[in-house]
Design an enzyme around this catalytic site. Structure first.
Site, PDB file in Angstrom:
ATOM      1  N   GLU A  26      37.656  70.387  38.597  1.00 43.12           N
ATOM      2  CA  GLU A  26      37.492  71.182  39.678  1.00 43.12           C
ATOM      3  C   GLU A  26      38.697  72.281  39.878  1.00 43.12           C
ATOM      4  O   GLU A  26      39.827  72.031  39.496  1.00 43.12           O
ATOM      5  CB  GLU A  26      37.517  70.117  40.844  1.00 43.12           C
ATOM      6  CG  GLU A  26      37.508  70.862  42.282  1.00 43.12           C
ATOM      7  CD  GLU A  26      37.004  70.197  43.414  1.00 43.12           C
ATOM      8  OE1 GLU A  26      36.893  68.809  42.938  1.00 43.12           O
ATOM      9  OE2 GLU A  26      36.808  70.289  44.363  1.00 43.12           O
ATOM     10  N   ASN A  71      34.391  69.762  46.357  1.00 43.44           N
ATOM     11  CA  ASN A  71      34.587  70.421  47.552  1.00 43.44           C
ATOM     12  C   ASN A  71      34.697  71.595  47.172  1.00 43.44           C
ATOM     13  O   ASN A  71      34.357  72.678  48.278  1.00 43.44           O
ATOM     14  CB  ASN A  71      35.673  69.577  48.436  1.00 43.44           C
ATOM     15  CG  ASN A  71      35.218  68.245  48.856  1.00 43.44           C
ATOM     16  OD1 ASN A  71      34.259  67.703  48.847  1.00 43.44           O
ATOM     17  ND2 ASN A  71      36.382  67.740  48.904  1.00 43.44           N
ATOM     18  N   ASN A 171      27.481  70.134  46.563  1.00 42.01           N
ATOM     19  CA  ASN A 171      28.582  68.963  46.439  1.00 42.01           C
ATOM     20  C   ASN A 171      28.581  68.064  47.757  1.00 42.01           C
ATOM     21  O   ASN A 171      28.903  68.752  48.800  1.00 42.01           O
ATOM     22  CB  ASN A 171      29.778  69.272  45.886  1.00 42.01           C
ATOM     23  CG  ASN A 171      30.654  68.214  45.927  1.00 42.01           C
ATOM     24  OD1 ASN A 171      30.618  67.484  45.005  1.00 42.01           O
ATOM     25  ND2 ASN A 171      31.720  68.208  46.758  1.00 42.01           N
ATOM     26  N   GLU A 172      28.399  66.727  47.740  1.00 44.12           N
ATOM     27  CA  GLU A 172      28.550  65.941  48.824  1.00 44.12           C
ATOM     28  C   GLU A 172      28.448  66.592  50.094  1.00 44.12           C
ATOM     29  O   GLU A 172      28.956  66.684  51.024  1.00 44.12           O
ATOM     30  CB  GLU A 172      30.134  65.488  48.859  1.00 44.12           C
ATOM     31  CG  GLU A 172      30.500  64.763  47.666  1.00 44.12           C
ATOM     32  CD  GLU A 172      32.164  64.130  47.557  1.00 44.12           C
ATOM     33  OE1 GLU A 172      32.692  64.368  48.600  1.00 44.12           O
ATOM     34  OE2 GLU A 172      32.118  62.995  46.858  1.00 44.12           O
ATOM     35  N   TYR A 243      34.916  56.257  44.795  1.00 45.04           N
ATOM     36  CA  TYR A 243      36.329  56.199  44.249  1.00 45.04           C
ATOM     37  C   TYR A 243      36.711  54.649  44.865  1.00 45.04           C
ATOM     38  O   TYR A 243      36.299  54.379  46.108  1.00 45.04           O
ATOM     39  CB  TYR A 243      37.368  57.102  44.935  1.00 45.04           C
ATOM     40  CG  TYR A 243      37.034  58.437  44.179  1.00 45.04           C
ATOM     41  CD1 TYR A 243      37.319  59.060  43.198  1.00 45.04           C
ATOM     42  CD2 TYR A 243      36.046  59.534  45.076  1.00 45.04           C
ATOM     43  CE1 TYR A 243      37.241  60.214  42.503  1.00 45.04           C
ATOM     44  CE2 TYR A 243      35.876  60.630  44.342  1.00 45.04           C
ATOM     45  CZ  TYR A 243      36.322  60.861  43.248  1.00 45.04           C
ATOM     46  OH  TYR A 243      35.929  62.180  42.756  1.00 45.04           O
ATOM     47  N   GLU A 291      30.847  61.573  40.223  1.00 44.73           N
ATOM     48  CA  GLU A 291      32.388  61.268  40.455  1.00 44.73           C
ATOM     49  C   GLU A 291      32.557  59.777  40.633  1.00 44.73           C
ATOM     50  O   GLU A 291      32.039  59.200  41.472  1.00 44.73           O
ATOM     51  CB  GLU A 291      32.588  61.918  41.798  1.00 44.73           C
ATOM     52  CG  GLU A 291      32.761  63.463  41.596  1.00 44.73           C
ATOM     53  CD  GLU A 291      33.267  64.252  42.925  1.00 44.73           C
ATOM     54  OE1 GLU A 291      34.246  63.471  43.631  1.00 44.73           O
ATOM     55  OE2 GLU A 291      32.547  65.224  43.370  1.00 44.73           O
ATOM     56  N   GLN A 351      38.993  62.900  37.959  1.00 43.51           N
ATOM     57  CA  GLN A 351      38.850  64.165  37.178  1.00 43.51           C
ATOM     58  C   GLN A 351      39.366  63.863  35.839  1.00 43.51           C
ATOM     59  O   GLN A 351      39.719  62.854  35.162  1.00 43.51           O
ATOM     60  CB  GLN A 351      39.178  65.227  37.785  1.00 43.51           C
ATOM     61  CG  GLN A 351      38.429  65.453  39.438  1.00 43.51           C
ATOM     62  CD  GLN A 351      38.563  66.663  39.902  1.00 43.51           C
ATOM     63  OE1 GLN A 351      39.250  67.638  39.394  1.00 43.51           O
ATOM     64  NE2 GLN A 351      38.386  66.914  41.227  1.00 43.51           N
TER      65      GLN A 351
HETATM   66  O1  AHR Z   1      37.059  64.731  43.086  1.00 36.33           O
HETATM   67  C1  AHR Z   1      37.972  65.017  44.226  1.00 36.33           C
HETATM   68  C2  AHR Z   1      36.968  65.167  45.273  1.00 36.33           C
HETATM   69  O2  AHR Z   1      36.222  64.079  45.708  1.00 36.33           O
HETATM   70  C3  AHR Z   1      36.043  66.243  44.898  1.00 36.33           C
HETATM   71  O3  AHR Z   1      36.279  67.589  45.284  1.00 36.33           O
HETATM   72  C4  AHR Z   1      34.813  65.764  46.034  1.00 36.33           C
HETATM   73  O4  AHR Z   1      33.467  66.012  45.759  1.00 36.33           O
HETATM   74  C5  AHR Z   1      34.921  64.352  46.297  1.00 36.33           C
HETATM   75  O5  AHR Z   1      35.118  63.999  47.603  1.00 36.33           O
END
Ligand code: AHR
Length: 500
Positions: A26, A71, A171-172, A243, A291, A351
């Site tokens: 990103e 994001n 995204n999200e 995460y 992700e 990432q």
């Molecule tokens: O990977 C970091 C961030 O985590 C990304 O930009 C977003 O999509 C997620 O919240």
């Protein structure tokens, strides 16, 4: 303690889609600038890409890389990043409150992706932009020539269309932090119409509709059902993001969190199948876990940077330094992805470089491997082929937030053409070693090629530049006797047992 397992060729989960070893770059922090791209660095190549980083990315054999966000994409104007570099605009980057110089854009990234032999998974901005811009971007990338955007690409020195196959529709979009955040119906309509139009340009592409940002979102799983109600016929995957972190400093409970991950996958599959039934559809909606990782170490520092020192170019953001127990967690998450290889067809370790990443760079120095580099490497190298579900009889334990946590988590992968089977196993019991006895009845004549193990006396051990302490080693504590493998799985350990 003892555990018993049976592995058989016929206990097939699915053929593993190699894209589950995807990752993510990103425009965030030092992922691009001072990460993959650093002209003037002693290892920089003719295009300004760091060769030391290229080498480590190649070592991981990442087949697919999601780009440019995250994001970031929700207010990204892709046109800012193409054409003569000296004319590119500098922009306020709102998602991470940084300065985006646009020195690297899609053509530079595509060049880099080619060098690491990865395909691009491209995300379009459905936050502040919409159908027309997504179509223009697709025309720029995939149309051969003879139209405004395809000829614009050619005028930028890229004669051949890229033929990018996998596209993320935003995204999200369920997250209120997202620029251009939408309700499920707003997003579902926009995503469906964007997908419809994009497929008119290139019917060979596959599209990913945004699922929930994480399983604890208040709108989960209604978001999935409501958005798929609009998008089901037009898209190919729904995304999952998740995460984890040891925020309470309770390792046993932390390592149990993949139970939540499994529940998350099951629920998304159920939502997909519910809409399938509702629509009397024959199509199976697959999952793009685009992700996933451990992310929590850097959160406080990041809030401080974004609040008090905004608009920097390539700030140090999301630079989690991973412990050994985080590597165990990554191993457990990989096992979970493999166990669901029948529906999870794409996954991106988020990432890849500097930002919650297995690969770190020093601004004026070299690169180094975080602890999590290794489980990902092992899975990417040895986890290709057919996923096999072991029949596992393992002791269990309870943690503060989870009951009946299996001590051993495991999956096996059969690589038929090489006549190899690899068992991935984590002993997440942090107090006791376990002797695993594994019946390999359908693999007559197979012997142990190697047993790779990662373990640390101190679970909080980290790596650093010039001081990489957390490393895999070879175990001599496994043996094969008449089709029965006996292996010592040390407490809190990652194990890769290769047989052939
Ligand atoms: O990977 C970091 C961030 O985590 C990304 O930009 C977003 O999509 C997620 O919240």
């Amino acid at each position: 303690k003892n555990a018993k397992m049976i592995i058989d060729k016929s206990f097939r989960i699915a053929e593993i889609d190699k894209r589950i070893y995807g990752s993510f770059i990103e425009h965030l922090g030092r992922a691009v600038y001072n990460g993959i791209y650093q002209p003037g660095h002693p290892t920089a190549d003719e295009d300004g890409f760091r060769r030391d980083v290229l080498d480590l990315v190649k070592e991981l054999k990442v087949p697919l890389i999601r780009y440019p966000g995250g994001n970031f994409v929700s207010n990204y104007f892709w046109e800012d990043g193409v054409g003569p570099v000296e004319q590119r605009k500098k922009r306020l980057e709102l998602a991470w409150r940084s300065l985006e110089t646009n020195e690297v854009g899609l053509n530079e990234f595509a060049k880099w992706a080619k060098k690491v032999d990865a395909d691009i998974m491209m995300a379009v901005n459905l936050g502040t932009r919409g159908i027309a811009d997504a179509c223009n971007l697709l025309e720029y990338c995939n149309h051969p020539s003879g139209t405004y955007y395809s000829d614009l690409r050619r005028s930028h020195g890229v004669e051949e269309a890229y033929g990018i196959k996998t596209w993320c529709l935003g995204n999200e979009m369920d997250g209120e932090w997202q620029i251009g955040h939408k309700t499920a119906d707003e997003y579902g309509r926009l995503a469906a119409e964007t997908a419809k139009a994009m497929k008119l340009i290139d019917s060979s592409i596959e599209m990913v509709s945004c699922g929930s940002s994480f399983a604890a979102m208040p709108t989960f799983p209604e978001w999935e059902a409501a958005t798929l109600n609009h998008t089901y016929d037009f898209v190919d995957y729904i995304s999952l993001h998740q995460y984890y972190g040891n925020t309470m400093n309770d390792t046993a409970d932390y390592l149990a969190l993949t139970m939540d991950m499994e529940h998350f996958i099951h629920t998304v599959v159920s939502a997909c199948d519910y809409i399938k039934a509702k629509k009397r559809s024959k199509k199976v909606m697959n999952l793009s876990f685009d992700e996933w990782n451990v992310w929590f170490h850097s959160s406080e520092a990041d809030d401080d940077t974004m609040k008090n020192r905004p608009w920097q170019k390539a700030p140090h953001l999301l630079e989690d330094i991973y412990t050994f127990e985080d590597a165990l967690m990554v191993g457990l998450m990989l096992i979970m992805l493999l166990k669901h290889a029948d529906r999870v067809k794409v996954a991106c370790l988020a990432q890849l470089v500097n930002v919650i990443a297995p690969i770190m760079t020093e601004d004026d120095g070299g690169v180094w491997k975080q602890t999590i580099f290794y489980p990902f490497l092992h899975a990417s190298l040895y986890g290709r082929g057919t996923a096999l579900l072991p029949v596992l009889d393992t002791p269990k334990h309870d943690t503060i937030g989870h009951c009946d946590v299996t001590d051993i988590e495991s999956v096996a992968v059969y690589r038929e053409e090489k006549e190899e089977v690899t068992i991935f196993a984590v002993n997440r019991n942090i107090h006791e070693d376990i002797t695993l006895s594994c019946d390999l009845r359908s693999f007559a004549g197979y012997d142990i090629l190697e047993h790779i193990i990662m373990e640390e006396g101190d679970l909080k051990t980290v790596n650093a530049y010039g001081r990489e302490r957390v490393l895999p080693k070879n175990s001599k504590e496994s043996e094969m006797d008449e089709g029965i493998l006996t292996a010592k799985l040390h407490k809190a350990s990652w194990n890769v047992i290769r047989l052939g």
